[in-house]
Scaffold this active site. Structure first.
Site, PDB file in Angstrom:
ATOM      1  CB  CYS A  82      -4.065  63.391   7.843  1.00 46.15           C
ATOM      2  SG  CYS A  82      -2.853  64.935   7.988  1.00 46.15           S
ATOM      3  CG  HIS A 192      -0.559  60.310   9.616  1.00 43.27           C
ATOM      4  ND1 HIS A 192      -0.877  60.228   8.340  1.00 43.27           N
ATOM      5  CD2 HIS A 192      -0.204  61.770   9.786  1.00 43.27           C
ATOM      6  CE1 HIS A 192      -0.906  61.467   7.797  1.00 43.27           C
ATOM      7  NE2 HIS A 192      -0.528  62.711   8.690  1.00 43.27           N
ATOM      8  CD  GLU A 194      -0.953  56.861   7.769  1.00 43.01           C
ATOM      9  OE1 GLU A 194      -2.139  56.577   8.687  1.00 43.01           O
ATOM     10  OE2 GLU A 194      -0.903  57.735   7.301  1.00 43.01           O
TER      11      GLU A 194
END
Lengths: 222, 235
Positions: A82, A192, A194
């Protein structure tokens, strides 16, 4: 045991990315840290970040981590996420224009207003927020992830590398933009991982296994 | 496709199930106010965020910047602010400046106040839809975005619990009024309602609770139905 350093410079909550990395691999020591020595010693480094680029650069400089990132880039596997991707370019339009780390040649641009979806014609909102497809260019970090899988994005600015061969993934949001960058041992993503469920966890697992080699086969410019 | 965790059952287990079924985000809105319960909620969020790697929005009773910080630190990606925004709109601005608009969701509970034949008008209600505020819902959404809201979670109090479908006129009015994503909520009883929320309502995302909670449909069925109707979804 593999050691992973997640660079913590006060930009955003790193709980999720730490947990996700622990989730995908065993026999791993994950430190969330601002300590230069720990980052230099780690086998792999993750450079995350959420927020505005000027604050990001100020914090990195304040902690002396801008130099550390430039030093390790290309020396060992580095994953930018990011804002951590955007900060790897030379310059961002955000905050009235902000110089960044310059690990990749190129700029960070804001999405223009008035974008429309190429298929439906619907007005597109900024930030680009939600799941979108990433068209992968050949790279070991995409292993076992189906082509054009969706990942979770939240951003208003996007990377525009000078060199086409630095792009490792492309996404369409009214305009095509570079959603992943790669060269040498560096990989960086706008989305992202995650927060991107199976596809994102697979990417993190691939990063943990990655030796930093196995580039796309293109010859890098010096 | 968002799935809301309701208070019945083990939230960690339910979150894992929704994640396995392919939910794109999870929303957890039923925080109650006592301090014991709040600590419990923080533990639940930590447990969910350690196992489920999709965006997690948490809300209910969020009143201070410290509340927002606690929830984000526990692993929430976004925090939903509802009543506190009405009592003190500046709170939304403070939270957005502190943590970024991308993690500040303003939850709006709206009820139609116009009579049949009059132009549509909806007002904000607080306290679970019992307390009128006199605030126009569309104007309020616009104002909250100006204050830094990164997303609007829009619930029709007329439709919530009815299974009659979203209030599509409300969804369309708010979605056209703001430049941030609008999540439609309240009233989903079947899978066509989800399609209508996007198509006719112009919602950027649709949220459902009871159809998933009671197993009427799985999230995968919902997404396949939407894809078959031509809505772009992650499968």
């Amino acid at each position: 045991m593999t050691t992973v350093a997640i660079i913590d410079y006060g930009m955003g909550n790193l709980h999720s990315i730490g947990k996700a990395v622990e989730h995908v691999a065993g026999n791993l020591r994950v430190s969330v840290t601002a300590d230069a020595a720990t980052i230099r010693r780690a086998d792999k480094v993750i450079f995350p970040g959420v927020g505005a680029i000027r604050d990001c650069m100020r914090e990195l400089q304040h902690l002396g981590l801008d130099e550390v990132i430039r030093e390790i880039a290309g020396q060992k596997p580095l994953l930018g996420v990011c804002l951590g991707m955007q900060a790897l370019l030379e310059f961002s339009e955000e905050n009235g224009g902000t110089p960044a780390l310059g690990v990749f040649a190129g700029q960070v641009r804001r999405f223009p207003d008035g974008l429309r979806d190429s298929a439906s014609g619907e007005r597109l909102k900024i930030p680009h927020m939600g799941w979108n497809q990433v068209h992968q260019h050949a790279h070991p970090l995409w292993a076992d992830i189906p082509q054009d899988s969706r990942f979770y994005f939240v951003h208003s600015y996007y990377a525009q590398p000078d060199r086409a061969q630095d792009a490792a993934g492309t996404t369409d949001y009214g305009i095509p933009f570079t959603s992943a960058l790669a060269r040498d041992g560096i990989f960086a993503v706008q989305f992202h991982p995650e927060k991107s469920q199976h596809a994102g966890l697979q990417l993190l697992a691939n990063f943990i296994k990655w030796d930093g080699q196995g580039q796309t086969g293109t010859i890098l410019e010096s | 496709m968002l799935a809301e965790l309701r208070d019945a059952g083990d939230p960690v287990e339910i979150a894992a199930r929704y994640n396995d079924q392919g939910a794109d985000e999870l929303t957890f809105l039923d925080i109650t106010a006592t301090s014991d319960e709040r600590d419990l909620i923080l533990h639940i969020i930590e447990a969910v965020a350690s196992q489920v790697f999709i965006p997690l929005t948490v809300g209910g009773g969020v009143r201070t910047v410290a509340d927002v910080r606690r929830l984000l630190n526990a692993g929430a990606d976004k925090v939903a602010i509802n009543t506190a925004a009405v009592s003190r709109p500046e709170f939304v601005r403070e939270a957005a400046e502190k943590f970024g608009s991308q993690c500040i969701v303003v939850a709006i509970d709206a009820k139609r106040v116009s009579q049949d034949g009059e132009p549509n008008r909806w007002e904000i209600f607080t306290h679970g839809g019992r307390k009128p505020t006199g605030l126009d819902a569309v104007e309020w959404a616009r104002r909250m975005v100006n204050y830094g809201a990164g997303e609007i979670l829009l619930t029709s109090m007329d439709r919530d619990g009815t299974k009659d479908g979203f209030d599509l006129a409300l969804t369309r009015a708010v979605s056209d009024a703001v430049d941030v994503p609008v999540i439609a909520s309240g009233g989903v009883g079947n899978l066509d309602h989800l399609v209508a929320g996007v198509r006719e309502g112009g919602a950027d995302a649709v949220l459902a609770a009871s159809i998933f909670h009671f197993g009427t449909y799985t999230i995968e069925q919902a997404k396949r139905h939407m894809a078959a109707a031509g809505v772009e979804v992650r499968l």
